[in-house]
Design a protein around this motif. Sequence first.
Motif, short mmCIF file in Angstrom:
data_model
loop_
_atom_site.label_atom_id
_atom_site.label_comp_id
_atom_site.label_asym_id
_atom_site.label_seq_id
_atom_site.Cartn_x
_atom_site.Cartn_y
_atom_site.Cartn_z
N ARG A 88 0.85 -1.18 0.00
CA ARG A 88 0.00 0.00 0.00
C ARG A 88 0.89 1.24 0.00
O ARG A 88 1.88 1.29 0.72
CB ARG A 88 -0.89 0.05 1.25
N VAL A 89 0.51 2.21 -0.81
CA VAL A 89 1.18 3.51 -0.78
C VAL A 89 0.61 4.27 0.40
O VAL A 89 -0.61 4.43 0.51
CB VAL A 89 0.97 4.27 -2.10
N MET A 90 1.47 4.70 1.31
CA MET A 90 1.02 5.37 2.53
C MET A 90 0.89 6.87 2.31
O MET A 90 1.70 7.47 1.61
CB MET A 90 2.01 5.11 3.66
N HIS A 106 12.74 -2.85 0.36
CA HIS A 106 12.36 -2.72 -1.05
C HIS A 106 13.31 -3.57 -1.90
O HIS A 106 14.52 -3.56 -1.67
CB HIS A 106 12.44 -1.25 -1.47
N PRO A 107 12.78 -4.30 -2.89
CA PRO A 107 13.60 -5.21 -3.68
C PRO A 107 14.36 -4.56 -4.83
O PRO A 107 14.30 -5.02 -5.98
CB PRO A 107 12.60 -6.25 -4.17
N SER A 108 15.08 -3.50 -4.54
CA SER A 108 16.01 -2.92 -5.51
C SER A 108 17.06 -2.14 -4.74
O SER A 108 16.92 -1.91 -3.54
CB SER A 108 15.30 -1.98 -6.50
N LEU A 109 18.08 -1.75 -5.45
CA LEU A 109 19.11 -0.89 -4.87
C LEU A 109 18.66 0.56 -5.05
O LEU A 109 19.00 1.20 -6.04
CB LEU A 109 20.47 -1.14 -5.53
N TYR A 113 14.82 1.98 -9.39
CA TYR A 113 13.66 1.10 -9.51
C TYR A 113 12.70 1.15 -8.34
O TYR A 113 12.41 0.16 -7.69
CB TYR A 113 14.11 -0.33 -9.81
N LYS A 114 12.21 2.34 -8.09
CA LYS A 114 11.15 2.50 -7.09
C LYS A 114 9.89 1.85 -7.63
O LYS A 114 9.71 1.71 -8.83
CB LYS A 114 10.91 3.98 -6.82
N GLY A 115 9.00 1.47 -6.72
CA GLY A 115 7.72 0.90 -7.14
C GLY A 115 7.82 -0.59 -7.46
O GLY A 115 8.60 -1.31 -6.84
N LEU A 116 7.02 -1.00 -8.43
CA LEU A 116 6.86 -2.43 -8.75
C LEU A 116 7.77 -2.89 -9.89
O LEU A 116 8.40 -2.08 -10.55
CB LEU A 116 5.40 -2.69 -9.12
N HIS A 117 7.79 -4.20 -10.09
CA HIS A 117 8.51 -4.85 -11.20
C HIS A 117 10.00 -4.52 -11.21
O HIS A 117 10.61 -4.33 -12.26
CB HIS A 117 7.87 -4.49 -12.55
N THR A 118 10.60 -4.48 -10.04
CA THR A 118 11.98 -4.05 -9.91
C THR A 118 12.96 -4.99 -10.60
O THR A 118 13.90 -4.53 -11.25
CB THR A 118 12.36 -3.93 -8.42
N HIS A 119 12.75 -6.28 -10.48
CA HIS A 119 13.70 -7.24 -11.06
C HIS A 119 13.61 -7.24 -12.58
O HIS A 119 14.64 -7.26 -13.27
CB HIS A 119 13.44 -8.65 -10.49
N GLU A 120 12.42 -7.18 -13.09
CA GLU A 120 12.21 -7.10 -14.54
C GLU A 120 12.88 -5.85 -15.10
O GLU A 120 13.56 -5.90 -16.14
CB GLU A 120 10.71 -7.08 -14.81
N ARG A 121 12.73 -4.75 -14.42
CA ARG A 121 13.32 -3.49 -14.88
C ARG A 121 14.84 -3.52 -14.80
O ARG A 121 15.53 -2.99 -15.69
CB ARG A 121 12.73 -2.34 -14.08
N ALA A 122 15.40 -4.12 -13.75
CA ALA A 122 16.86 -4.20 -13.61
C ALA A 122 17.46 -5.05 -14.73
O ALA A 122 18.49 -4.69 -15.31
CB ALA A 122 17.24 -4.78 -12.25
N GLU A 140 6.97 10.17 0.18
CA GLU A 140 7.32 9.84 -1.21
C GLU A 140 7.59 8.34 -1.32
O GLU A 140 8.32 7.78 -0.50
CB GLU A 140 8.56 10.61 -1.66
N LEU A 141 7.05 7.70 -2.32
CA LEU A 141 7.19 6.25 -2.50
C LEU A 141 8.66 5.85 -2.63
O LEU A 141 9.37 6.36 -3.49
CB LEU A 141 6.42 5.81 -3.75
N ASP A 142 9.08 4.93 -1.77
CA ASP A 142 10.44 4.35 -1.81
C ASP A 142 11.53 5.41 -1.87
O ASP A 142 12.52 5.26 -2.58
CB ASP A 142 10.56 3.37 -2.99
N ASP A 143 11.35 6.47 -1.10
CA ASP A 143 12.26 7.61 -1.22
C ASP A 143 12.92 8.02 0.10
O ASP A 143 13.68 8.96 0.13
CB ASP A 143 11.49 8.81 -1.79
N GLY A 144 12.64 7.33 1.18
CA GLY A 144 13.19 7.73 2.47
C GLY A 144 14.66 7.43 2.61
O GLY A 144 15.25 6.72 1.77
N PRO A 145 15.29 7.93 3.67
CA PRO A 145 16.71 7.69 3.89
C PRO A 145 17.05 6.20 3.92
O PRO A 145 16.35 5.40 4.53
CB PRO A 145 16.96 8.33 5.26
N ILE A 146 18.13 5.85 3.23
CA ILE A 146 18.58 4.46 3.13
C ILE A 146 19.33 4.08 4.40
O ILE A 146 20.24 4.79 4.83
CB ILE A 146 19.46 4.27 1.87
#
Length: 185
Positions: A88-90, A106-109, A113-122, A140-146
């Motif tokens: 869910r997007v909060m 999140h399944p990307s570096l 590749y924020k959001g979905l389909h990260t492996h396909e996009r990589a 912000e979606l997948d944008d917080g401090p790492i």
Amino acid sequence: MGVLISGTGSNMKALVAASRAADSIFEIACVVSNKADAAGITWAKELGVATQIISHRDYPSREAFDAALNDYMQAQHLDAIACAGFMRVMTPVLVAPWAGKILNIHPSLLPLYKGLHTHERAIAAGEKEAGCTVHLVTAELDDGPILAQARVPVLAGDTPESLAARVLLEEHKLYPKALSDFLSR
């Protein structure tokens, strides 16, 4: 800790296992899902972890759902929240009261590749590496401090599924460690 899930909860399982180690600094107080049929809820119940279903479909807007979720999480007197496959997007209604206290894997570096389909996009981009990231949740979606990352090679002939399987193994190791490191600062 509260854990939010939407599906099988494999990262939640890794967090629960880590929380039960003798040297753990965190405890999983509850697992909440927005989907009643989430397999992770059944697993958590079997282990005796408190569970709650709060279906996003029962609310007229994202904000109304987030308000209900926030009310429940606040009532649990949690120190932090771990999103573990919570799809869910909060909105700020949930993020603001928990600022600096909601983590996600999140399944990307990230920031790639924020959001979905990260492996396909990589794979499509010809990346040599992929991986996963634990980060703080912001509006912000997948944008917080790492907070932490783990890397795996992208192999010749990889499919999104084969790459996802290797990344998931790293997620299960990275998330409990990153959570412990975060809580001990």
